[in-house]
Write a protein that holds these residues in place. Sequence first.
Motif, PDB file in Angstrom:
ATOM      1  N   PRO A  34      45.690  26.746  81.610  1.00 41.69           N
ATOM      2  CA  PRO A  34      46.731  26.600  80.586  1.00 41.69           C
ATOM      3  C   PRO A  34      47.542  25.333  80.735  1.00 41.69           C
ATOM      4  O   PRO A  34      47.819  24.855  81.834  1.00 41.69           O
ATOM      5  N   GLY A  35      47.911  24.782  79.592  1.00 40.10           N
ATOM      6  CA  GLY A  35      48.830  23.660  79.535  1.00 40.10           C
ATOM      7  C   GLY A  35      50.079  24.108  78.795  1.00 40.10           C
ATOM      8  O   GLY A  35      50.167  25.236  78.318  1.00 40.10           O
ATOM      9  N   PRO A  36      51.076  23.232  78.684  1.00 39.84           N
ATOM     10  CA  PRO A  36      52.317  23.626  78.009  1.00 39.84           C
ATOM     11  C   PRO A  36      52.095  23.893  76.527  1.00 39.84           C
ATOM     12  O   PRO A  36      51.249  23.275  75.887  1.00 39.84           O
ATOM     13  N   GLY A  37      52.855  24.827  76.004  1.00 40.16           N
ATOM     14  CA  GLY A  37      52.723  25.145  74.585  1.00 40.16           C
ATOM     15  C   GLY A  37      53.651  26.263  74.179  1.00 40.16           C
ATOM     16  O   GLY A  37      54.235  26.939  75.023  1.00 40.16           O
ATOM     17  N   ARG A  84      43.557  29.062  71.403  1.00 43.43           N
ATOM     18  CA  ARG A  84      44.715  28.180  71.574  1.00 43.43           C
ATOM     19  C   ARG A  84      45.771  28.844  72.451  1.00 43.43           C
ATOM     20  O   ARG A  84      46.383  28.194  73.305  1.00 43.43           O
ATOM     21  N   THR A 118      47.275  27.552  76.584  1.00 40.33           N
ATOM     22  CA  THR A 118      48.646  27.138  76.881  1.00 40.33           C
ATOM     23  C   THR A 118      49.297  28.176  77.787  1.00 40.33           C
ATOM     24  O   THR A 118      48.741  29.256  78.032  1.00 40.33           O
ATOM     25  N   ASP A 119      50.492  27.856  78.258  1.00 43.15           N
ATOM     26  CA  ASP A 119      51.238  28.800  79.084  1.00 43.15           C
ATOM     27  C   ASP A 119      52.266  29.583  78.270  1.00 43.15           C
ATOM     28  O   ASP A 119      53.225  30.130  78.815  1.00 43.15           O
TER      29      ASP A 119
END
Length: 333
Positions: free
Chosen positions: A165-168, A209, A213-214
Motif C-alpha cells: 500500500p501507498g498513501p491514499g 485501488r 493504498t493505506d
Amino acid sequence: MSEADLALIHALQIAPRVSWAEAARVLDSSPTALAARWQRLREAGMAWVTVHSGEQSRDVVAFVDLQVDPARRAAAIERICRDPRAASVEEAAGGRDLVLTVIVPDYDSLAAFTLDDLPTTPGVRAVNTHVATRVHRQGSDWRLDALDRDQQAALRDAARNAESPGPGRVPDSYWPVVQRLARDGRQSAAEIARALDRDPATVRRQVARLLATDALAFRCEVAGLRSRWPIVCTWFARVPMTELDHTVRALSTLPELRLLVSTVGQSNLMFLLWARSSGDLMRIERSVDEKLPWLQLTESVLTLRTRKRMGWVLDRHGRATGELVLPHTLQPR
C-alpha cells in the motif's frame, strides 16, 4: 478451536486477503479445505475479517468508564452498542461497569457524546473519560502463536506482494464497496458487485485501488474466549515522560499485548493484555515490575465480557453475531 483453526486465523491475521492457494502452500493444506474451514469459523462467529480506517490518526480516541444501574444494565448495553461512536463495549470489574472505546472525528463530538448523550442514557450513573494522545499498539497488531517463524515470514511476504500500500484516501463513490469489505474483508470484487448490483469491472478497479493504498487496514478478529487467550485485563500506569519511549518499546515485546495507548490524566499510559490464565497475569505483572521499576501501576480492570469490538456486536460468549454497526470512520466524511 483446533490447532488447524488457530493456524488459519493466525495466517489471516498476517495476510487477511491472502489467496487460499497461497495460504494452502504455507499451511500444508488444500485451498478447498481452507475455504471450508474459514466458512465454518466465520458462520460460527469464531473469527472474521473486517476493515477499519487507515486514517485514524485524524480521529479522537478515548476510553470511557461508565457506572450503570444494575437493573438497567442490559438496556444500556443494547443502546450503547447501537451507537457508532462507541467502537467497542466491554463489561468490566474493578470500579466501573462498562468500558467504551470511543472513536470520533473531533473533540466537539467527544464532548457531545461524553457530556451530553451518555449521562442522559437511561441507567448510566457516572461517566469518566480517558483521552488518548497516541495509540502505540492496537488490536490489529496482536497475533496468535500457532505458526512457526518460516510460515509467518512466508505470509508476510505474500501480504507485501499482494498489497504494497501507498498513501491514499477513499473517494466518495467507493464507500459502498468499503462498507461491504467491512462486513466481510475477504469478499471478492465479483461478490461485492453482485451484492451492490454494480458493474463488476468498476468494482474490481475500485477494490484494486483500495488495496493499493493505506486508506483501509484489514484485520482478522477472533473470539477471545475460544482461543488460548481467554482473560482480558487493562492496566493503567504512570510513567515519567523521560522513560516513556523505553517503556513503550519494552511493553511492545509482550506477546499478550493487544493495546498500548498514551493518555491524559492521573495515568498517562494504558495497556490491555490477553492472557492465558490468572497466573499469567501475575507473571506479567512481576516481569513488568522487575524490568520497568519506574512504571507505577495505578489500577487494573478485568474484562468480564466483550459486547462489541470495532463495530461488531458480539454475543455473551464473545462470538460475532453478524451485526455490524458501522463506525464513523467507515462512513463518508
